[in-house]
Every structure is written in structure tokens, then in C-alpha cells.
Design a protein around this motif. Structure first.
Motif, PDB file in Angstrom:
ATOM      1  N   ILE A   1     -41.909 -15.830 -80.365  1.00 50.58           N
ATOM      2  CA  ILE A   1     -42.485 -16.313 -79.103  1.00 50.58           C
ATOM      3  C   ILE A   1     -41.571 -15.979 -77.933  1.00 50.58           C
ATOM      4  O   ILE A   1     -42.029 -15.583 -76.850  1.00 50.58           O
ATOM      5  CB  ILE A   1     -42.764 -17.823 -79.185  1.00 50.58           C
ATOM      6  N   GLN A   2     -40.272 -16.092 -78.119  1.00 55.91           N
ATOM      7  CA  GLN A   2     -39.332 -15.759 -77.051  1.00 55.91           C
ATOM      8  C   GLN A   2     -39.426 -14.287 -76.666  1.00 55.91           C
ATOM      9  O   GLN A   2     -39.137 -13.923 -75.518  1.00 55.91           O
ATOM     10  CB  GLN A   2     -37.902 -16.086 -77.491  1.00 55.91           C
ATOM     11  N   GLY A   3     -39.846 -13.453 -77.592  1.00 56.70           N
ATOM     12  CA  GLY A   3     -39.909 -12.026 -77.328  1.00 56.70           C
ATOM     13  C   GLY A   3     -41.219 -11.536 -76.751  1.00 56.70           C
ATOM     14  O   GLY A   3     -41.358 -10.338 -76.473  1.00 56.70           O
ATOM     15  N   ILE A   4     -42.192 -12.410 -76.542  1.00 58.19           N
ATOM     16  CA  ILE A   4     -43.503 -11.976 -76.053  1.00 58.19           C
ATOM     17  C   ILE A   4     -43.423 -11.437 -74.629  1.00 58.19           C
ATOM     18  O   ILE A   4     -44.040 -10.432 -74.291  1.00 58.19           O
ATOM     19  CB  ILE A   4     -44.524 -13.130 -76.152  1.00 58.19           C
ATOM     20  N   GLY A   5     -42.691 -12.117 -73.768  1.00 56.83           N
ATOM     21  CA  GLY A   5     -42.498 -11.612 -72.422  1.00 56.83           C
ATOM     22  C   GLY A   5     -43.606 -11.923 -71.433  1.00 56.83           C
ATOM     23  O   GLY A   5     -43.629 -11.358 -70.340  1.00 56.83           O
ATOM     24  N   ASP A   6     -44.535 -12.793 -71.780  1.00 58.96           N
ATOM     25  CA  ASP A   6     -45.591 -13.207 -70.856  1.00 58.96           C
ATOM     26  C   ASP A   6     -45.123 -14.479 -70.151  1.00 58.96           C
ATOM     27  O   ASP A   6     -44.898 -15.511 -70.789  1.00 58.96           O
ATOM     28  CB  ASP A   6     -46.891 -13.466 -71.626  1.00 58.96           C
ATOM     29  N   LYS A   7     -44.982 -14.411 -68.821  1.00 55.96           N
ATOM     30  CA  LYS A   7     -44.424 -15.542 -68.067  1.00 55.96           C
ATOM     31  C   LYS A   7     -45.338 -16.759 -68.068  1.00 55.96           C
ATOM     32  O   LYS A   7     -44.919 -17.857 -67.667  1.00 55.96           O
ATOM     33  CB  LYS A   7     -44.117 -15.112 -66.642  1.00 55.96           C
ATOM     34  N   ARG A   8     -46.578 -16.570 -68.499  1.00 58.68           N
ATOM     35  CA  ARG A   8     -47.494 -17.717 -68.565  1.00 58.68           C
ATOM     36  C   ARG A   8     -47.238 -18.575 -69.808  1.00 58.68           C
ATOM     37  O   ARG A   8     -47.805 -19.663 -69.935  1.00 58.68           O
ATOM     38  CB  ARG A   8     -48.941 -17.228 -68.575  1.00 58.68           C
ATOM     39  N   ILE A   9     -46.404 -18.089 -70.710  1.00 61.51           N
ATOM     40  CA  ILE A   9     -46.135 -18.800 -71.967  1.00 61.51           C
ATOM     41  C   ILE A   9     -44.768 -19.474 -71.882  1.00 61.51           C
ATOM     42  O   ILE A   9     -43.760 -18.825 -71.584  1.00 61.51           O
ATOM     43  CB  ILE A   9     -46.174 -17.833 -73.167  1.00 61.51           C
ATOM     44  N   ARG A  10     -44.767 -20.769 -72.125  1.00 61.12           N
ATOM     45  CA  ARG A  10     -43.511 -21.539 -72.129  1.00 61.12           C
ATOM     46  C   ARG A  10     -43.279 -22.090 -73.530  1.00 61.12           C
ATOM     47  O   ARG A  10     -44.163 -22.725 -74.107  1.00 61.12           O
ATOM     48  CB  ARG A  10     -43.576 -22.699 -71.142  1.00 61.12           C
TER      49      ARG A  10
END
Length: 330
Positions: free
Chosen positions: A57-66
Motif C-alpha cells: 500500500i505504501q508503494g501505490i503512490g496515489d495521494k488519495r490513499i492514506r
């Protein structure tokens, strides 16, 4: 856009513990692929030792995901409340780490809530999938579109729901943390008694995973126990709220049945929608204890057997297997 100040239309909350990484990937990709893009996804890891899931999850890179990580396992109910407390959206959507959203899910649910301000919560129908993602049952909830069916069973797919943030004014945190399981059903009955309106979209917009590996037999027993606790409270509280029984008659199913049957013909149309299912479930529960109530159900003066689906009558009369694990107060 400044993501630190932007308030998205929808906040999606999701918790994971030890689900297979592939399932988590499918779930997140299905959110990222939504046709509606004004959302944030708050993912709670309830297992700080699940390094592989956290790293993915940390590697996804989508700023909408926390990503938020609990320091210890607190369970899904508490995790949902933590995520909701951190959310910003006008609407709050649920999602599970083992399910898959179909692309138009958020778009259609947001459109419905925007155009129906009287509705507090919107669910969708769902296809059931197995471990491998194969559809095993289409439109699982197609016969459960009436909110009053909550008096018999949980008629909403929890990971399909989206609700208004304003319901937090009635209870915050929204999920009852005494319910480690069936927290959704307990919430629906709370909101129903508060007068909130629900709607289920007939289109299946979720792939809902059902697997024997998801819950152990011991946990399943606890789940049934908590469901029945919420179920009994729901029925008795509704009868008390509407003046059908007195508070000290709570738990006396024979009195509850007698008074509910007497109240039915005098009730409003909305009241009768609820009472027909309450009367049925009281007959079902008493029939589990005493066979004579199965016959009495057929001769009930309000003809309840002819006002609900035949499958419920069949279960009351003939479903001996796992009767106590089905809906009912005993």
C-alpha cells in the motif's frame, strides 16, 4: 489541488488484517478504477506485523490513499471508527479488503444520494465470489430490497454501503464497539429506529467474497450470538417505541406475539410493513421451542403467511437443520 485541505465528496474506509495480498490488490485497484474520482481511501492495517501488505500500500503512490497502522490488533469495528474519525468526506463508503467494487459503484451511489436528500444510506446489490474470484451467486440481495426485512435478517451488503456524514450526529463513533461481529446489523437497526431511510440499488455494483477460510467455526458462533443480541433488541425496541408492548414485557415472546397480532390491523401502512415481519419472526422463534406455534402461524388471524414470501413460511414449518443458526430470537 492541495490534498491536505481538499475535502473529497466520498471517504472510503477499509480495514485489513491478514487477507491475501492479491485480494488486497484487487480491492484497491477496483477503487482506483472508479468512474467517480473525488474520493479518499483510508486504509487501516490492524496487523502491524503484516509487512508485505503495508509495503504494498505504501508503494501505490496515489495521494488519495492514506494508510494508517494500528499499534496492536483492535478488531474491525474499532478500526472502522478510527478511519471514519480521520475522514473528511460528505459521504462515507465502506469497502472490505477481500471484495471488489465494479467501476460505476461510487458514481451511481453518489448520484442517488445527491438526488434523494431524504435517504441516509445507500447500498447496492452484489454478486458473490469465491476464493478465486469466480461468481458463485448473482444478485444475492435482489429479494432483499425492502428495508423492513431487517426484522428477519441483514438485508444490506456491508461493504457496499455509503452513508451521509450527518448520521454521526446521532451516534459518534458510529459503530458500537461491543459488537466485534455483526456491527453492521447493529448499526442498521439503530439507524432504522432513529427514523433514517435506506435504499438498495438493484444493480450489482460489488463482488462480495464469501469463503470458508474467512471465519472460523468458533468466530461464526460468536457472530451468530451477537447477531441474535442485536436482532432481539431491534424487535423489542421497535415494539416498545410504537406502544405495542410495555417495557416490562420485553423478552416475553408469547405476550409480544399476542400484542403485535392485535396491533397489526390497526397500524398504519408503514407500521404493518414492519409488524408482518415481526409477527413472523416471533412465530418462528416460538415454533423453534414449541411445535404448536408452527400450526398457529398458518391460522393466524392476520394471514401473515400470505403477506410475505413463501420461502419464509417454508423455513418456519420445515427447516429443522440449523434452525437456531437462522434468524430468530432463540
Amino acid at each position: 489541488m492541495n490534498t491536505s485541505t481538499h475535502k473529497p465528496k466520498v471517504s472510503i474506509v477499509m480495514s485489513f488484517y491478514n487477507e491475501p495480498l492479491q485480494w488486497i490488490r484487487f480491492a484497491l485497484e477496483s477503487v482506483i478504477g472508479q468512474t467517480f474520482g473525488d474520493w479518499e481511501l483510508i486504509v487501516i492495517c490492524d496487523n502491524p506485523e503484516y509487512a508485505e501488505g503495508i509495503s504494498y500500500i505504501q508503494g501505490i503512490g496515489d495521494k488519495r490513499i492514506r494508510l494508517m497502522i494500528n499499534q496492536e490488533n483492535v478488531g474491525p469495528t474499532r478500526s472502522f471508527n478510527i478511519a471514519i474519525a480521520a475522514s473528511k468526506g460528505e459521504y462515507i463508503a465502506r469497502m472490505d479488503a477481500d471484495d471488489i467494487c465494479l467501476p460505476e459503484r461510487l458514481e451511481k451511489q453518489v448520484a442517488y444520494l445527491d438526488s434523494h436528500p431524504e435517504t441516509s444510506m445507500c447500498a447496492t446489490d452484489a454478486h458473490t465470489i469465491d476464493d478465486k474470484g469466480k461468481i458463485t451467486r448473482r444478485r444475492r440481495y435482489r429479494r432483499k430490497l425492502e428495508p423492513e426485512l431487517l426484522f428477519i435478517s441483514n438485508c444490506f451488503a456491508h461493504p457496499s454501503v455509503i452513508f451521509r456524514r450527518s448520521i454521526l450526529e446521532d451516534r459518534n463513533p458510529i459503530y458500537n464497539e461491543d459488537f466485534i461481529y455483526s456491527q453492521d446489523y447493529e448499526l442498521w437497526q439503530f439507524l432504522f429506529l432513529k427514523g433514517h431511510r435506506f435504499h438498495t440499488l438493484e444493480q450489482a455494483l460489488l463482488l462480495y467474497r464469501k469463503s470458508d477460510s474467512q471465519i472460523s467455526s468458533a468466530k461464526r458462533r460468536k457472530q451468530v450470538e451477537l447477531f441474535k443480541k442485536a436482532h432481539e433488541s431491534f424487535i423489542t425496541d421497535w415494539l416498545i417505541k410504537h406502544g405495542v408492548i410495555a417495557t416490562d414485557e420485553r423478552g416475553d415472546m408469547k405476550v409480544m406475539l399476542e400484542k403485535a397480532s392485535h396491533a397489526y390491523p390497526k397500524a398504519s401502512p408503514e407500521g404493518r410493513k414492519c409488524l408482518k415481519y415481526i409477527i413472523y419472526i416471533l412465530y418462528y422463534s416460538l415454533g423453534t421451542l414449541e411445535k404448536k406455534y408452527r400450526l398457529r402461524y398458518l391460522t393466524d388471524r392476520n394471514l401473515i403467511a400470505f403477506r410475505i414470501r413463501f420461502i419464509y413460511t417454508y423455513r418456519l414449518l420445515f427447516s429443522i437443520r440449523t434452525r437456531r443458526d437462522r434468524s430468530g430470537l432463540v
